[in-house]
Write a protein that holds these residues in place. Structure first.
Motif, short mmCIF file in Angstrom:
data_model
loop_
_atom_site.label_atom_id
_atom_site.label_comp_id
_atom_site.label_asym_id
_atom_site.label_seq_id
_atom_site.Cartn_x
_atom_site.Cartn_y
_atom_site.Cartn_z
N LEU A 125 -4.60 8.19 3.37
CA LEU A 125 -4.07 6.84 3.49
C LEU A 125 -4.51 6.32 4.85
O LEU A 125 -4.36 7.03 5.85
N SER A 126 -5.07 5.09 4.87
CA SER A 126 -5.36 4.53 6.19
C SER A 126 -4.52 3.27 6.37
O SER A 126 -3.85 2.82 5.44
N ALA A 127 -4.57 2.73 7.58
CA ALA A 127 -3.70 1.61 7.93
C ALA A 127 -3.79 0.51 6.88
O ALA A 127 -4.89 0.15 6.44
N GLY A 128 -2.65 0.01 6.45
CA GLY A 128 -2.62 -1.08 5.48
C GLY A 128 -2.59 -0.63 4.04
O GLY A 128 -2.67 -1.46 3.14
N GLN A 129 -2.51 0.67 3.80
CA GLN A 129 -2.53 1.16 2.42
C GLN A 129 -1.18 1.75 2.02
O GLN A 129 -0.43 2.23 2.86
N ALA A 130 -0.94 1.73 0.72
CA ALA A 130 0.29 2.30 0.18
C ALA A 130 -0.05 3.30 -0.92
O ALA A 130 -1.11 3.21 -1.54
N CYS A 131 0.88 4.23 -1.14
CA CYS A 131 0.69 5.21 -2.20
C CYS A 131 1.99 5.35 -2.97
O CYS A 131 3.07 5.49 -2.38
N ALA A 132 1.89 5.28 -4.30
CA ALA A 132 3.06 5.49 -5.14
C ALA A 132 3.00 6.89 -5.72
O ALA A 132 2.03 7.26 -6.36
N LEU A 133 4.04 7.68 -5.44
CA LEU A 133 4.11 9.04 -6.00
C LEU A 133 4.84 8.97 -7.32
O LEU A 133 5.96 8.47 -7.39
N THR A 134 4.18 9.43 -8.38
CA THR A 134 4.88 9.48 -9.66
C THR A 134 4.91 10.92 -10.15
O THR A 134 4.28 11.80 -9.56
N PHE A 176 11.99 -7.09 -1.55
CA PHE A 176 11.56 -5.91 -0.81
C PHE A 176 10.06 -5.68 -0.99
O PHE A 176 9.38 -5.20 -0.08
N GLY A 177 9.54 -6.08 -2.17
CA GLY A 177 8.10 -6.04 -2.36
C GLY A 177 7.37 -6.88 -1.31
O GLY A 177 6.37 -6.46 -0.74
N GLU A 178 7.92 -8.07 -1.04
CA GLU A 178 7.31 -8.93 0.00
C GLU A 178 7.36 -8.24 1.36
O GLU A 178 6.41 -8.29 2.14
N MET A 179 8.51 -7.59 1.64
CA MET A 179 8.63 -6.91 2.95
C MET A 179 7.59 -5.79 3.07
O MET A 179 7.00 -5.59 4.13
N MET A 180 7.38 -5.07 1.96
CA MET A 180 6.39 -3.99 2.00
C MET A 180 5.00 -4.57 2.22
O MET A 180 4.20 -4.03 3.00
N SER A 181 4.70 -5.70 1.54
CA SER A 181 3.38 -6.33 1.73
C SER A 181 3.18 -6.72 3.19
O SER A 181 2.11 -6.50 3.77
N ASP A 182 4.22 -7.31 3.78
CA ASP A 182 4.11 -7.70 5.19
C ASP A 182 3.84 -6.48 6.07
O ASP A 182 3.05 -6.54 7.01
N LEU A 222 2.39 -3.67 5.24
CA LEU A 222 1.00 -3.23 5.08
C LEU A 222 0.06 -4.21 5.79
O LEU A 222 -0.91 -3.79 6.42
N GLY A 223 0.40 -5.50 5.71
CA GLY A 223 -0.43 -6.50 6.35
C GLY A 223 -0.52 -6.32 7.85
O GLY A 223 -1.55 -6.65 8.47
N SER A 224 0.53 -5.79 8.44
CA SER A 224 0.49 -5.58 9.90
C SER A 224 0.00 -4.17 10.23
O SER A 224 0.28 -3.65 11.32
#
Lengths: 200, 221, 242
Positions: free
Chosen positions: A27-36, A167-173, A175-177
């Motif tokens: 994972l690098s800066a600005g990325q997310a990972c969903a564990l399923t 909360f999705g918006e908060m997560m996007s923000d 990642l954006g930063s």
């Protein structure tokens, strides 16, 4: 600032039972990972291993150039099944303590309180709050104290659909930063993310 | 350091509120002291002989109250996870938790100890030494008992188990403190016992957090 | 045994070794005990203690073994904590009830000996008191072990407790001695101690060796049982998953 999360060939077992082997994640800066994965597949264990709370059998967990101990002390937020809130304390006291404890300040807490719409709950004792309200307090910690890597264990489950979107918006923000997110989740994550399915 | 101060304030407040905090401890303490004359007979000579010892031993027992919740509540509600993700080492966090526990319960009990000792017919000249040794001894008890509390995290019947683990650890401080009081009461040199009590407290403060932190990490893993 | 932890750390090698070592130690223990008891009971009566002196052959080795077993428990716990080795933990777990047994034997025989000698079942003698605290430590260790469900966590928590005890027990021993010298006049053992005649010393030493061999045999048997139990446990959880 933590620049990456690198997991190489990780194997974890619980109570003598192997959960998974050979797990890799970058994972690098600005990325997310969903564990399923199914119940008991080791999503929570993986998050706790990243946070340094449990040790892996083999493999490595790295945080870019940063020393792992240092990274865990200052750069990781963990939201687990339990929200870490004391039932007899007021929401205000709890938020103020955990914000300072994670290295945030009170002005950033103030904007987090507005963003999660919990100002009218502040003088209530935690035991009077619903599960969703408690989770919003826990999420306010994420915004109040800036830390790069968010480790979230089923963060959405007590939230209603309105709050899931917000909360999705908060997560996007985040990642954006330049932040990073690893979330154990059953429903799809409301942000673009790579999916890592954990299989035994 | 401001982080440490924040944590100490919080832990003291939580211990103060935990299960009635100092009120329950003081009530237990006075209750046991009241039972003594009822059980052993009210003759002043007999009571006066055992007063310092009873005041001292009851203090050790009262330390056990609320102890099982010292780490257990943080363990259950996830706060212990968050406490590890901080710039302060877990050893230091454990030490601050014990110190908070002592401030909220050990300190008030130490103030009650000389009163109990006098009420049971002990000599008033003994009271200052009872107070000071209860203060120091309370610290030793708090840090030794924290080890038991951390080790029994996640165990069935955690409260009783904590007491079983902790009581053998209480042997040396009970001996040193009781020895100092006994020697003082019979006009013998008492400083040796008191110095040994201080040494044990210092060792418990230095080494106890290492064991507590190791036990907490193990429970979280 | 403990001098070769590296050799024995391989479970297969340990099982092969203990298969013949345990009965060997057991046979040795029986031989030594028969010789020691025979010599002990044919020895002349003590001029002060009469026949009751013979309790010594049961009591003194038990008291020594109570401490020796804790020492073994401490070493095994240290190895289990540092190297996270399962066999070391099995050894520590198996040593605790044995140590508690020897400690209880020392306390009971000491009490039986005290009745005719001191006229009372129990005196707060320094040695008796510190053996009593040692017994409490064993109880705490076993209570902690049985109260934790997760075996990996129980192993580490118990190892930490054993090491805390290893640090604390000498302090207890020393403090009890200090306390005892404060309360003068109850030391019943004659000052300096009467020099022991060879007729008593030889059987006593034989009995000590017999107890050590018995401890070794029982310890190995218990560790073997623990290893088998864990293998069965692992097989059962494999079965549950398929």
């Amino acid at each position: 600032m933590m620049s990456a999360l690198e997991i190489k060939e990780l194997a974890i077992s619980r109570g003598g039972r192997p959960l998974f082997q050979g797990l890799n994640l970058n994972l690098s800066a600005g990325q997310a990972c969903a564990l399923t994965g199914r119940n008991g597949s080791g999503k929570t264990s993986l998050l706790r291993a990243i946070a340094g709370l449990l040790s892996a059998d083999t493999g490595e967990i790295g945080f870019g150039e940063q020393d792992p101990d240092q990274a865990r002390r200052t750069e990781i937020h963990l939201v687990g099944h339990a929200d870490g809130l004391k039932s007899g304390q007021t929401a205000r006291d709890e938020l103020a303590f955990w914000t300072r404890w994670s290295g945030g300040n009170l002005s950033s807490l103030d904007s987090a309180i507005d963003r999660l719409d919990i100002r009218r709950l502040l003088d209530l004792e935690v035991r009077r709050l619903s599960a969703g309200q408690k989770r919003r307090l826990a999420l306010a910690r994420l915004l109040a104290a800036p830390r790069t890597l968010w480790l979230l264990d089923e963060p959405l489950s007590p939230l209603d659909s309105v709050w899931r979107t917000r909360f999705g918006e908060m997560m996007s923000d985040h990642l954006g930063s330049g932040g990073m997110i690893v979330a154990a989740i059953h429903d799809p994550l409301p942000i673009p993310a790579q999916v890592l399915e954990i299989n035994p | 350091m401001s982080l440490a101060w924040e944590l100490l304030k919080r832990e003291t407040a939580l211990s103060w509120g935990r299960g009635g905090g100092p009120l329950v401890s003081a009530g237990f303490y006075l209750g046991v002291a009241t039972l003594l004359p009822l059980a052993a007979g009210p003759e002043p000579a007999r009571l006066a002989a055992v007063a310092p010892g009873v005041a001292w031993m009851t203090l050790a027992l009262a330390t056990l109250l609320g102890l099982d919740r010292l780490f257990e509540r943080d363990y259950e509600d996830g706060a212990l996870d968050l406490l590890t993700l901080s710039p302060l080492p877990l050893e230091f966090v454990c030490a601050l938790k014990c110190l908070g526990q002592w401030l909220a319960t050990g300190l008030p009990l130490a103030l009650a100890a000389p009163i109990t000792e006098i009420a049971l017919g002990g000599s008033p000249t003994l009271a200052p030494l009872v107070l000071v040794s209860a203060l120091v001894g309370g610290l030793a008890f708090a840090f030794a008992s924290g080890i038991g509390a951390a080790l029994s995290l996640g165990a069935r019947r955690g409260g009783l188990l904590t007491a079983v683990i902790v009581l053998p650890l209480f042997t040396p401080p009970v001996i040193f403190g009781g020895g100092a009081l006994d020697a003082f009461a019979s006009g013998l040199p008492w400083s040796a016992g008191f110095v040994l009590l201080c040494a044990y407290a210092a060792a418990a403060i230095a080494l106890g957090p290492l064991a507590m932190a190791a036990a907490c990490r193990n429970a979280l893993s | 045994m403990i001098s070769a932890p590296a050799f024995l750390s391989n479970p297969e090698r340990f099982m092969a070794f203990s298969r013949w070592a345990a009965p060997l130690f057991g046979g040795l223990a029986v031989l030594l005990a028969i010789t020691g008891l025979w010599l002990g009971f044919t020895a002349p009566e003590d001029y002060q203690q009469g026949d009751t002196v013979r309790i010594m052959f049961i009591h003194v080795p038990a008291a020594w073994l109570s401490m020796f077993a804790y020492f073994c428990l401490g070493i095994a716990s240290f190895l289990s904590l540092v190297f996270r080795h399962a066999l070391a933990d099995a050894a520590a777990k198996s040593a605790a009830p044995l140590g508690a047994g020897f400690t209880a034997l020392a306390l009971v025989t000491g009490s039986l000996w005290g009745r005719p000698m001191w006229g009372t079942w129990w005196v707060w003698d320094a040695r008796l008191t510190s053996v009593l605290v040692l017994f409490l430590f064993y109880l705490a260790y076993m209570a902690l072990r049985s109260a934790l469900d997760d075996e990996t966590k129980a192993a580490r928590a118990c190892a930490i407790l054993a090491l805390v005890g290893l640090v604390n027990l000498p302090v207890v021993h020393w403090s009890v001695n200090w306390w005892n010298s404060l309360h003068q006049g109850v030391t019943v053992f004659a000052k300096g101690g009467p020099k022991m005649a060879p007729v008593f010393l030889v059987p006593l030493l034989l009995m000590v060796l017999a107890y050590m061999a018995a401890f070794g045999a029982l310890w190995l048997v218990r560790i073997r049982g623990e290893v088998w139990r864990r293998r069965a446990d692992a097989a059962l959880s494999r079965l549950a998953r398929t």
